[in-house]
Design a protein around this motif. Structure first.
Motif, PDB file in Angstrom:
ATOM      1  N   ASN A 140     -23.299  15.469  -8.982  1.00 57.03           N
ATOM      2  CA  ASN A 140     -24.275  14.402  -8.875  1.00 57.03           C
ATOM      3  C   ASN A 140     -23.999  13.678  -7.544  1.00 57.03           C
ATOM      4  OD1 ASN A 140     -25.983  12.399  -9.996  1.00 57.03           O
ATOM      5  ND2 ASN A 140     -24.216  11.252 -10.757  1.00 57.03           N
ATOM      6  N   PHE A 141     -25.025  13.223  -6.859  1.00 57.99           N
ATOM      7  CA  PHE A 141     -24.785  12.534  -5.579  1.00 57.99           C
ATOM      8  C   PHE A 141     -25.356  11.125  -5.634  1.00 57.99           C
ATOM      9  CE2 PHE A 141     -24.530  16.996  -4.720  1.00 57.99           C
ATOM     10  CZ  PHE A 141     -23.506  17.101  -3.788  1.00 57.99           C
ATOM     11  N   ILE A 142     -24.656  10.175  -5.036  1.00 58.69           N
ATOM     12  CA  ILE A 142     -25.199   8.828  -4.889  1.00 58.69           C
ATOM     13  C   ILE A 142     -25.129   8.444  -3.413  1.00 58.69           C
ATOM     14  CG2 ILE A 142     -24.688   8.014  -7.243  1.00 58.69           C
ATOM     15  CD1 ILE A 142     -22.183   6.602  -6.126  1.00 58.69           C
ATOM     16  N   GLY A 143     -26.064   7.605  -2.993  1.00 55.55           N
ATOM     17  CA  GLY A 143     -26.091   7.182  -1.596  1.00 55.55           C
ATOM     18  C   GLY A 143     -27.430   7.503  -0.963  1.00 55.55           C
ATOM     19  N   ASN A 144     -27.536   7.170   0.316  1.00 58.73           N
ATOM     20  CA  ASN A 144     -28.799   7.396   1.028  1.00 58.73           C
ATOM     21  C   ASN A 144     -28.826   8.828   1.576  1.00 58.73           C
ATOM     22  OD1 ASN A 144     -31.113   7.271   2.463  1.00 58.73           O
ATOM     23  ND2 ASN A 144     -30.548   5.479   3.702  1.00 58.73           N
ATOM     24  N   SER A 178     -22.515   0.182  -1.258  1.00 60.75           N
ATOM     25  CA  SER A 178     -22.822  -0.519  -2.495  1.00 60.75           C
ATOM     26  C   SER A 178     -23.813  -1.666  -2.295  1.00 60.75           C
ATOM     27  CB  SER A 178     -21.514  -1.059  -3.076  1.00 60.75           C
ATOM     28  OG  SER A 178     -21.737  -1.643  -4.306  1.00 60.75           O
ATOM     29  N   GLN A 179     -23.690  -2.382  -1.175  1.00 62.94           N
ATOM     30  CA  GLN A 179     -24.603  -3.511  -0.973  1.00 62.94           C
ATOM     31  C   GLN A 179     -26.044  -3.013  -0.841  1.00 62.94           C
ATOM     32  OE1 GLN A 179     -22.738  -5.619   2.329  1.00 62.94           O
ATOM     33  NE2 GLN A 179     -21.575  -6.898   0.898  1.00 62.94           N
ATOM     34  N   ASN A 207     -31.493  -2.157  -3.126  1.00 65.09           N
ATOM     35  CA  ASN A 207     -32.543  -1.238  -3.596  1.00 65.09           C
ATOM     36  C   ASN A 207     -32.894  -1.497  -5.047  1.00 65.09           C
ATOM     37  OD1 ASN A 207     -32.913   0.106  -1.221  1.00 65.09           O
ATOM     38  ND2 ASN A 207     -31.387   1.681  -1.673  1.00 65.09           N
ATOM     39  N   SER A 208     -31.870  -1.744  -5.842  1.00 70.49           N
ATOM     40  CA  SER A 208     -32.099  -2.009  -7.256  1.00 70.49           C
ATOM     41  C   SER A 208     -32.931  -3.289  -7.411  1.00 70.49           C
ATOM     42  CB  SER A 208     -30.753  -2.152  -7.970  1.00 70.49           C
ATOM     43  OG  SER A 208     -30.943  -2.598  -9.276  1.00 70.49           O
ATOM     44  N   ALA A 209     -32.578  -4.334  -6.645  1.00 74.67           N
ATOM     45  CA  ALA A 209     -33.322  -5.602  -6.714  1.00 74.67           C
ATOM     46  C   ALA A 209     -34.771  -5.384  -6.289  1.00 74.67           C
ATOM     47  CB  ALA A 209     -32.646  -6.641  -5.824  1.00 74.67           C
ATOM     48  N   ARG A 210     -34.965  -4.539  -5.267  1.00 76.90           N
ATOM     49  CA  ARG A 210     -36.341  -4.268  -4.793  1.00 76.90           C
ATOM     50  C   ARG A 210     -37.170  -3.560  -5.862  1.00 76.90           C
ATOM     51  NH1 ARG A 210     -35.102  -2.248   1.309  1.00 76.90           N
ATOM     52  NH2 ARG A 210     -34.868  -4.324   2.208  1.00 76.90           N
ATOM     53  N   LEU A 266     -29.581   1.071 -10.497  1.00 76.53           N
ATOM     54  CA  LEU A 266     -28.618   1.516  -9.476  1.00 76.53           C
ATOM     55  C   LEU A 266     -28.549   3.044  -9.459  1.00 76.53           C
ATOM     56  CD1 LEU A 266     -25.680  -0.983 -10.266  1.00 76.53           C
ATOM     57  CD2 LEU A 266     -27.206  -1.079  -8.279  1.00 76.53           C
ATOM     58  N   ASP A 267     -27.968   3.607  -8.402  1.00 75.62           N
ATOM     59  CA  ASP A 267     -27.839   5.078  -8.301  1.00 75.62           C
ATOM     60  C   ASP A 267     -26.966   5.637  -9.429  1.00 75.62           C
ATOM     61  OD1 ASP A 267     -29.078   4.662  -5.904  1.00 75.62           O
ATOM     62  OD2 ASP A 267     -27.466   5.489  -4.649  1.00 75.62           O
TER      63      ASP A 267
END
Ligand code: IPE
Ligand code: IPE
Ligand code: MG
Length: 244
Positions: A104-108, A143-144, A149-152, A177-178
């Motif tokens: 699994n990948f997280i990040g941009n 993380s920030q 992104n989550s808030a958006r 979140l991711d």
């Protein structure tokens, strides 16, 4: 040390190990080698960590491989790291697949070279049915930015009338979140002697135990993993309450 039992319901039960794999550059400098060699050796330690978690029955492992801030490094180093990610996924995918690892990948991910993006998607889809170990690789991750992104996402739902302001809760923000679907890390281990999180899982680590080891990442081995687990089990997690 006994094998971790996934079905054990003790509150301290170790389910998720997160690692900030730091010290590749210093490992190479100490040997008068280029930093790039340090990253190559670091890839071997990644195999050790995955194998160790599988054999110990730990169901979730998250590895910080490349931060959103690591794009600031010289082009040569960034390109070499991208080459290593490419090589690692190509080389390891078949084995991870048969070993029951879900990747699994997280990040941009969109910032990665196109072919690395394709490999990342391939690795995730080819292993999506696996359940023994969920291996999350944080690539181009900060993380920030993840929290923004989550808030958006939530703000857009409020704006479209699909969500009320009151529905913005710790649970709904976490679910955007991711890392949705992955439990919070029980401990975060950072190698190389640095004692900071460097923008890694800031929300998710609210109550994680922090473990620091002086070992430089390329020298990380099964023994280091077991020592970290032992340290984790010696801690008392209180979550703000009083111990029983
Ligand atoms: C960690 O090792 C790997 C990445 C950040 C990609 P470093 O490259 O940060 O090594 P040091 O901290 O310079 O020794
Ligand atoms: C954190 O290490 C990122 C990864 C291990 C991938 P860094 O080496 O980039 O962190 P700083 O710059 O020392 O905080
Ligand atoms: Mg570093």
């Amino acid at each position: 040390m006994g094998i971790v039992n996934k079905n054990d319901l003790t509150p301290n039960l170790l389910r998720h190990v997160a690692i900030i794999m730091d010290g590749n550059g210093r490992w190479a400098s100490k040997r008068s080698m280029s930093r790039l060699k340090g990253h190559e050796q670091g890839a071997k330690a990644v195999r050790e960590a995955i194998k160790g978690c599988r054999e110990l029955g730990i169901p979730f492992l998250t590895l910080f491989a490349f931060s959103s801030e690591n794009w600031k490094r010289p082009d040569e180093e960034v390109n070499h790291l991208m080459g290593l990610f490419r090589y690692f996924i190509k080389r390891e995918l078949a084995e991870l697949k048969t070993a029951g690892v879900k990747v699994n990948f997280i990040g941009n991910i969109n910032k990665l070279p196109r072919d690395v993006q394709d490999l990342v998607k391939l690795a995730a889809s080819e292993t999506s049915h696996n359940t023994d170990l969920v291996l999350t690789i944080a690539l181009s991750y900060g993380s920030q930015a993840e929290i923004v992104n989550s808030a958006r996402k939530l703000a857009a739902l409020v704006q479209s009338g699909d969500m009320s302001v009151e529905d913005i809760t710790e649970a709904s923000l976490a679910a955007a979140l991711d890392t949705v679907g992955i439990p919070d890390p029980d401990f975060v281990l950072r190698t190389s002697g640095e004692k900071r999180l460097s923008n890694f899982l800031l929300w998710q680590c609210a109550y994680s135990e922090l473990i620091f080891q002086d070992v430089l990442w390329p020298d990380f081995n099964r023994d280091c993993l077991e020592k970290a687990i032992e340290e984790y089990y010696s801690r008392c997690r209180r979550y703000g309450a009083v111990s029983v």
